[in-house]
Design a protein around this motif. Sequence first.
Motif, PDB file in Angstrom:
ATOM      1  N   ALA A  27      46.039 -16.551 -14.279  1.00 16.12           N
ATOM      2  CA  ALA A  27      45.170 -16.166 -15.392  1.00 16.12           C
ATOM      3  C   ALA A  27      44.460 -17.369 -15.993  1.00 16.12           C
ATOM      4  O   ALA A  27      43.316 -17.270 -16.449  1.00 16.12           O
ATOM      5  CB  ALA A  27      45.988 -15.453 -16.468  1.00 16.12           C
ATOM      6  N   ALA A  28      45.114 -18.531 -15.980  1.00 16.80           N
ATOM      7  CA  ALA A  28      44.575 -19.715 -16.652  1.00 16.80           C
ATOM      8  C   ALA A  28      43.660 -20.556 -15.773  1.00 16.80           C
ATOM      9  O   ALA A  28      42.937 -21.420 -16.293  1.00 16.80           O
ATOM     10  CB  ALA A  28      45.722 -20.584 -17.158  1.00 16.80           C
TER      11      ALA A  28
ATOM     12  N   ASP B 217      32.617  -7.953  -4.973  1.00 20.20           N
ATOM     13  CA  ASP B 217      32.923  -7.246  -6.224  1.00 20.20           C
ATOM     14  C   ASP B 217      32.302  -7.956  -7.414  1.00 20.20           C
ATOM     15  O   ASP B 217      31.820  -7.315  -8.354  1.00 20.20           O
ATOM     16  CB  ASP B 217      34.438  -7.141  -6.407  1.00 20.20           C
ATOM     17  CG  ASP B 217      35.075  -6.156  -5.436  1.00 20.20           C
ATOM     18  OD1 ASP B 217      34.330  -5.435  -4.733  1.00 20.20           O
ATOM     19  OD2 ASP B 217      36.326  -6.120  -5.365  1.00 20.20           O
ATOM     20  N   GLN B 218      32.314  -9.299  -7.386  1.00 21.38           N
ATOM     21  CA  GLN B 218      31.686 -10.037  -8.483  1.00 21.38           C
ATOM     22  C   GLN B 218      30.179  -9.777  -8.511  1.00 21.38           C
ATOM     23  O   GLN B 218      29.587  -9.557  -9.563  1.00 21.38           O
ATOM     24  CB  GLN B 218      31.963 -11.532  -8.346  1.00 21.38           C
ATOM     25  CG  GLN B 218      31.424 -12.357  -9.513  1.00 21.38           C
ATOM     26  CD  GLN B 218      31.654 -13.834  -9.330  1.00 21.38           C
ATOM     27  OE1 GLN B 218      31.244 -14.406  -8.327  1.00 21.38           O
ATOM     28  NE2 GLN B 218      32.320 -14.466 -10.285  1.00 21.38           N
ATOM     29  N   ALA B 219      29.560  -9.787  -7.344  1.00 26.37           N
ATOM     30  CA  ALA B 219      28.121  -9.545  -7.268  1.00 26.37           C
ATOM     31  C   ALA B 219      27.763  -8.146  -7.738  1.00 26.37           C
ATOM     32  O   ALA B 219      26.710  -7.937  -8.363  1.00 26.37           O
ATOM     33  CB  ALA B 219      27.625  -9.768  -5.837  1.00 26.37           C
TER      34      ALA B 219
ATOM     35  N   VAL C 295      34.006  -6.417 -11.303  1.00 25.36           N
ATOM     36  CA  VAL C 295      35.060  -7.230 -11.935  1.00 25.36           C
ATOM     37  C   VAL C 295      34.372  -8.320 -12.728  1.00 25.36           C
ATOM     38  O   VAL C 295      33.208  -8.666 -12.497  1.00 25.36           O
ATOM     39  CB  VAL C 295      36.011  -7.868 -10.885  1.00 25.36           C
ATOM     40  CG1 VAL C 295      36.759  -6.800 -10.106  1.00 25.36           C
ATOM     41  CG2 VAL C 295      35.258  -8.789  -9.937  1.00 25.36           C
ATOM     42  N   ILE C 296      35.099  -8.871 -13.679  1.00 21.98           N
ATOM     43  CA  ILE C 296      34.536  -9.926 -14.516  1.00 21.98           C
ATOM     44  C   ILE C 296      34.872 -11.294 -13.948  1.00 21.98           C
ATOM     45  O   ILE C 296      33.988 -12.117 -13.726  1.00 21.98           O
ATOM     46  CB  ILE C 296      35.042  -9.789 -15.964  1.00 21.98           C
ATOM     47  CG1 ILE C 296      34.538  -8.491 -16.561  1.00 21.98           C
ATOM     48  CG2 ILE C 296      34.595 -10.974 -16.824  1.00 21.98           C
ATOM     49  CD1 ILE C 296      35.211  -8.089 -17.831  1.00 21.98           C
ATOM     50  N   LYS C 297      36.153 -11.536 -13.686  1.00 20.85           N
ATOM     51  CA  LYS C 297      36.550 -12.845 -13.164  1.00 20.85           C
ATOM     52  C   LYS C 297      37.523 -12.689 -12.016  1.00 20.85           C
ATOM     53  O   LYS C 297      38.715 -12.464 -12.204  1.00 20.85           O
ATOM     54  CB  LYS C 297      37.200 -13.699 -14.261  1.00 20.85           C
ATOM     55  CG  LYS C 297      37.478 -15.133 -13.805  1.00 20.85           C
ATOM     56  CD  LYS C 297      36.181 -15.858 -13.459  1.00 20.85           C
ATOM     57  CE  LYS C 297      36.417 -17.278 -13.025  1.00 20.85           C
ATOM     58  NZ  LYS C 297      35.131 -17.977 -12.777  1.00 20.85           N
ATOM     59  N   PRO C 298      37.038 -12.817 -10.770  1.00 18.22           N
ATOM     60  CA  PRO C 298      37.972 -12.801  -9.643  1.00 18.22           C
ATOM     61  C   PRO C 298      38.749 -14.110  -9.586  1.00 18.22           C
ATOM     62  O   PRO C 298      38.181 -15.192  -9.772  1.00 18.22           O
ATOM     63  CB  PRO C 298      37.049 -12.675  -8.426  1.00 18.22           C
ATOM     64  CG  PRO C 298      35.671 -12.392  -8.960  1.00 18.22           C
ATOM     65  CD  PRO C 298      35.648 -12.937 -10.345  1.00 18.22           C
ATOM     66  N   VAL C 299      40.033 -14.003  -9.330  1.00 21.52           N
ATOM     67  CA  VAL C 299      40.872 -15.185  -9.143  1.00 21.52           C
ATOM     68  C   VAL C 299      41.622 -15.008  -7.833  1.00 21.52           C
ATOM     69  O   VAL C 299      42.279 -13.992  -7.602  1.00 21.52           O
ATOM     70  CB  VAL C 299      41.861 -15.379 -10.305  1.00 21.52           C
ATOM     71  CG1 VAL C 299      42.852 -16.498  -9.992  1.00 21.52           C
ATOM     72  CG2 VAL C 299      41.107 -15.719 -11.599  1.00 21.52           C
TER      73      VAL C 299
ATOM     74  N   ARG D 223      42.725 -10.758 -19.908  1.00 18.47           N
ATOM     75  CA  ARG D 223      42.136  -9.425 -19.756  1.00 18.47           C
ATOM     76  C   ARG D 223      40.861  -9.457 -18.915  1.00 18.47           C
ATOM     77  O   ARG D 223      40.346  -8.402 -18.525  1.00 18.47           O
ATOM     78  CB  ARG D 223      41.830  -8.821 -21.128  1.00 18.47           C
ATOM     79  CG  ARG D 223      43.071  -8.468 -21.927  1.00 18.47           C
ATOM     80  CD  ARG D 223      42.733  -7.542 -23.070  1.00 18.47           C
ATOM     81  NE  ARG D 223      42.082  -6.322 -22.626  1.00 18.47           N
ATOM     82  CZ  ARG D 223      41.519  -5.439 -23.450  1.00 18.47           C
ATOM     83  NH1 ARG D 223      41.510  -5.679 -24.759  1.00 18.47           N
ATOM     84  NH2 ARG D 223      40.947  -4.348 -22.985  1.00 18.47           N
ATOM     85  N   LEU D 224      40.354 -10.630 -18.632  1.00 22.78           N
ATOM     86  CA  LEU D 224      39.114 -10.763 -17.869  1.00 22.78           C
ATOM     87  C   LEU D 224      39.363 -10.955 -16.377  1.00 22.78           C
ATOM     88  O   LEU D 224      38.431 -10.879 -15.580  1.00 22.78           O
ATOM     89  CB  LEU D 224      38.309 -11.959 -18.393  1.00 22.78           C
ATOM     90  CG  LEU D 224      38.070 -12.022 -19.907  1.00 22.78           C
ATOM     91  CD1 LEU D 224      37.319 -13.300 -20.257  1.00 22.78           C
ATOM     92  CD2 LEU D 224      37.319 -10.796 -20.395  1.00 22.78           C
ATOM     93  N   VAL D 225      40.615 -11.190 -15.994  1.00 24.20           N
ATOM     94  CA  VAL D 225      40.950 -11.636 -14.635  1.00 24.20           C
ATOM     95  C   VAL D 225      41.366 -10.469 -13.740  1.00 24.20           C
ATOM     96  O   VAL D 225      42.132  -9.598 -14.144  1.00 24.20           O
ATOM     97  CB  VAL D 225      42.081 -12.687 -14.701  1.00 24.20           C
ATOM     98  CG1 VAL D 225      42.676 -12.941 -13.318  1.00 24.20           C
ATOM     99  CG2 VAL D 225      41.553 -13.984 -15.306  1.00 24.20           C
ATOM    100  N   THR D 226      40.861 -10.491 -12.511  1.00 25.52           N
ATOM    101  CA  THR D 226      41.326  -9.603 -11.445  1.00 25.52           C
ATOM    102  C   THR D 226      41.773 -10.485 -10.285  1.00 25.52           C
ATOM    103  O   THR D 226      41.002 -11.331  -9.810  1.00 25.52           O
ATOM    104  CB  THR D 226      40.214  -8.649 -10.967  1.00 25.52           C
ATOM    105  OG1 THR D 226      39.768  -7.856 -12.068  1.00 25.52           O
ATOM    106  CG2 THR D 226      40.730  -7.736  -9.860  1.00 25.52           C
TER     107      THR D 226
END
Length: 362
Positions: free
Chosen positions: A162-163, A349-351, A355-359, A333-336
Amino acid sequence: MQVTAAVSRGPDSPFTLEKVELDEPRADEVLVRVVATGLCHTDLFTKAALPRALGAAVLGHEGAGIVVDVGSRVSGVVPGDHVILSYRHCGDCDQCRSAGPAYCVDAHRLNSSGRRADGSATVTQNGEPVRAAFFGQSSFAEHVLATADNVVVVDRSVDLAAAAPLGCGFQTGAGAVLNVLRPGSDSSVVVFGAGSVGFAALLAARSVGVATLLAVDPVPARRALAEEFGAVAIDPGSQDVVAAIRAATGGGATHTLDTTGIPAVIGQALSCLRARGSAVVVGLGAPEVTVNIQDLMLNGKTLRGCVEGDSSVQQFIPQLLALHADGKFPYDRLVTEYRFDDINRAVADQAAGTVIKPVLVW
């Protein structure tokens, strides 16, 4: 040592997981086992800009992991430390000495040259150099070499997946608000582009009690989440953006942030400001923008750029972690999360805005 990395071989090709050779850490370097890496627009912007003729490249610059080994001249970092990786800076130039390391005069050579500062390669494949050392890490790989200046030691309780985006995207959005715009509780902050940088900016503004938050984004799901965070959501596809902002803010916003890099959107970010309002741009996009100088000058408005949230990472990343621990900056809450072998699905998915933030997680 042999490691697996997500390799780019040109602007139009997908990432492929391949074996590469990572050099041994030198006296000033830190070897890190990567746990997770955020996927950032800057990675994809760079991938698209690198000609195929330059050959293979390993990108990634939002790494987080566990230190395996350190060189003899490294202090403050020891094996076993949990760390977040960020951008490099020299520490000696006038910008670094004046608390502006994001604007280090040697930033390009240290972060974007594809090699160490002395020109040597950190990654090879079949005896040939691979473009790497991206932001002093190239963390689309199982292990990376970093240096003490871009390694931030964090508590072992921190969720590294997450970080990880604190290394760039989250600190860029949050820093643009907390370090540059510095809104007060009676301010109105508008974010253009509710991606990971934009949401980090919204959460940062909310953390300091900004009275009026607005988010402009064409994706319904992102507008809905912005509303959950207390923002007024504006659909640029169906609303007059400038008129809607002026109506919601009683005549104009005090602060705006553009994350899109789109010239027309930057124009809106300036137009919707009230007198003496401030606009900051953080998005990579078109190199030229037309500005209404009369509006800028006669209304005392400010337009400025911002790199990496104007942050000094050793201080700012712990500050954001503290806000998260207090429940004021819920970046998780922004991370997938995606497995690293799903990197191309994460890009898609990002494009698509799903999702907001793929990790990416090993």
